[in-house]
Design an enzyme around this catalytic site. Structure first.
Site, PDB file in Angstrom:
ATOM      1  N   ASP A  41     -50.143  -9.845 -29.789  1.00  0.00           N
ATOM      2  CA  ASP A  41     -50.367  -9.319 -31.137  1.00  0.00           C
ATOM      3  C   ASP A  41     -51.308 -10.222 -31.927  1.00  0.00           C
ATOM      4  OD1 ASP A  41     -50.055  -7.456 -33.142  1.00  0.00           O
ATOM      5  OD2 ASP A  41     -48.183  -8.304 -33.903  1.00  0.00           O
ATOM      6  N   ASN A  89     -49.254   3.160 -30.786  1.00  0.00           N
ATOM      7  CA  ASN A  89     -50.617   2.716 -31.114  1.00  0.00           C
ATOM      8  C   ASN A  89     -51.640   3.868 -31.236  1.00  0.00           C
ATOM      9  OD1 ASN A  89     -50.297  -0.438 -29.317  1.00  0.00           O
ATOM     10  ND2 ASN A  89     -50.152  -0.079 -31.515  1.00  0.00           N
TER      11      ASN A  89
HETATM   12  C1  IPE Z   1     -47.136  -4.297 -30.524  1.00  0.00           C
HETATM   13  O1  IPE Z   1     -48.019  -4.654 -31.504  1.00  0.00           O
HETATM   14  C2  IPE Z   1     -47.826  -3.446 -29.498  1.00  0.00           C
HETATM   15  C3  IPE Z   1     -48.703  -4.157 -28.597  1.00  0.00           C
HETATM   16  C4  IPE Z   1     -48.890  -5.438 -28.575  1.00  0.00           C
HETATM   17  C5  IPE Z   1     -49.400  -3.343 -27.645  1.00  0.00           C
HETATM   18  P1  IPE Z   1     -48.182  -3.771 -32.834  1.00  0.00           P
HETATM   19  O2  IPE Z   1     -49.185  -4.451 -33.661  1.00  0.00           O
HETATM   20  O3  IPE Z   1     -48.475  -2.352 -32.466  1.00  0.00           O
HETATM   21  O4  IPE Z   1     -46.718  -3.845 -33.452  1.00  0.00           O
HETATM   22  P2  IPE Z   1     -46.233  -3.681 -34.960  1.00  0.00           P
HETATM   23  O5  IPE Z   1     -46.834  -2.382 -35.455  1.00  0.00           O
HETATM   24  O6  IPE Z   1     -46.730  -4.850 -35.725  1.00  0.00           O
HETATM   25  O7  IPE Z   1     -44.743  -3.659 -34.887  1.00  0.00           O
HETATM   26  C1  IPE Z   2     -52.540  -6.364 -30.728  1.00  0.00           C
HETATM   27  O1  IPE Z   2     -53.271  -6.752 -31.828  1.00  0.00           O
HETATM   28  C2  IPE Z   2     -53.284  -5.415 -29.832  1.00  0.00           C
HETATM   29  C3  IPE Z   2     -52.721  -4.060 -29.807  1.00  0.00           C
HETATM   30  C4  IPE Z   2     -51.649  -3.667 -30.399  1.00  0.00           C
HETATM   31  C5  IPE Z   2     -53.454  -3.075 -29.013  1.00  0.00           C
HETATM   32  P1  IPE Z   2     -53.304  -5.866 -33.147  1.00  0.00           P
HETATM   33  O2  IPE Z   2     -54.423  -4.893 -33.030  1.00  0.00           O
HETATM   34  O3  IPE Z   2     -51.967  -5.258 -33.398  1.00  0.00           O
HETATM   35  O4  IPE Z   2     -53.654  -6.945 -34.239  1.00  0.00           O
HETATM   36  P2  IPE Z   2     -52.990  -7.104 -35.680  1.00  0.00           P
HETATM   37  O5  IPE Z   2     -51.510  -7.181 -35.477  1.00  0.00           O
HETATM   38  O6  IPE Z   2     -53.375  -5.887 -36.460  1.00  0.00           O
HETATM   39  O7  IPE Z   2     -53.569  -8.360 -36.214  1.00  0.00           O
HETATM   40 MG    MG Z   3     -50.335  -5.894 -34.427  1.00  0.00          MG
END
Ligand code: IPE
Ligand code: IPE
Ligand code: MG
Length: 264
Positions: A41, A89
């Site tokens: 994340d 996502n």
């Molecule tokens: C979790 O991250 C999903 C992945 C790492 C693929 P998210 O960014 O989607 O999770 P939330 O929305 O902060 O809970």
């Molecule tokens: C994790 O990074 C990757 C995926 C969930 C695909 P994020 O895209 O969720 O990054 P933040 O949490 O918005 O910084």
């Molecule tokens: Mg995230």
């Protein structure tokens, strides 16, 4: 999973011998987690912090994936499961989703050499068949090419949700009961496990989450029942060997009881 299975008459690829200087001398081999799951994340935040578009963070995250999987394999981790795209996502803006799918496709192709060199077995879990065809084809090909490798399992959770996994397992069970091939009285934990996306997947010992969030976000609900959790503030594109080592060192100090009492 690739139903065709490995080519029968190919020599099984062996993982390279671990290089001693790269092991963690202060962590006994028995304390290295056999199975690690990572919630990768913070890609968007990393890019924003540098004044860039969010998608740059996803590209930068690939280097972290590469270094982490290489190091896990060297340390003797048996399975590394990376949460790369959740069923939730899809809610993101379409250009970001499309970018991620393109990145995944390239990853599946570009990593083949590294996967071959380290005898890594690449696999996926989730509702993977719902991914765009161009991405799916390359992922399946990389799975097929590495199906007979003997090294670490590198598993990507794609279009994955822990709840969807339960629902999909329940559907399979219901179908078998309706067909008369499974008796309700025979449904136990092992019967459920057998109907998960990867029935052979071992329980996760250590869950790592980057970017400081203290939540699971629908990752591997069944397999993390007794996992130890390690959260780091590092954003995923920043995650490198020292972060992984810190997580493993923390894991090694944990006392796991599995509902029992401390061993004497
Ligand atoms: C979790 O991250 C999903 C992945 C790492 C693929 P998210 O960014 O989607 O999770 P939330 O929305 O902060 O809970
Ligand atoms: C994790 O990074 C990757 C995926 C969930 C695909 P994020 O895209 O969720 O990054 P933040 O949490 O918005 O910084
Ligand atoms: Mg995230």
């Amino acid at each position: 999973m690739n139903e065709a299975g490995p080519a029968r008459n190919r020599v099984r690829r062996q993982p390279p011998t671990p290089t001693p200087e790269l092991s963690l001398p202060d962590v006994p081999v028995a304390k290295i987690p056999a199975s690690i799951g990572i919630i990768m994340d913070g890609n968007g935040r990393w890019a924003k912090r540098l004044g860039w578009e969010r998608i740059k963070g996803h590209t930068a995250g690939i280097d972290a994936v590469r270094e982490t999987s290489r190091e896990c394999a060297k340390l003797g981790v048996k399975e590394l499961t990376l949460y790369a795209f959740s069923v939730e996502n899809w809610k993101r803006p379409r250009p970001e989703v499309e970018y991620l799918m393109g990145l995944l496709r390239r990853f599946a192709v570009d990593e083949r050499e590294e996967i071959e060199k380290n005898a890594i077995r690449f696999t996926t879990i989730g509702r993977v068949d719902e991914l765009p065809r161009e991405t799916l084809v390359e992922l399946r090909e990389t799975e097929r090419l590495s199906a007979d490798h003997d090294g670490m399992v590198l598993r990507l959770a794609l279009n994955y949700g822990g709840r969807s996994e339960f629902a999909d397992a329940a559907k399979r069970i219901a179908r078998e009961v309706a067909a008369g091939t499974l008796r309700p009285d025979d449904i136990d934990e092992s019967a459920v496990q057998q109907r998960l996306y990867d029935p052979a997947m071992r329980d996760v010992d250590l869950v790592i989450r980057t970017a400081g969030e203290m939540r699971i976000s629908n990752f591997l609900l069944w397999q993390i029942s007794y996992a130890e959790i390690f959260v780091t503030d590092a954003l995923w594109p920043e995650f490198r060997k020292p972060h992984l080592h810190a997580a493993i060192r923390a894991f090694a100090t944990r006392e796991r009881r599995f509902g029992g009492l401390v061993s004497q």
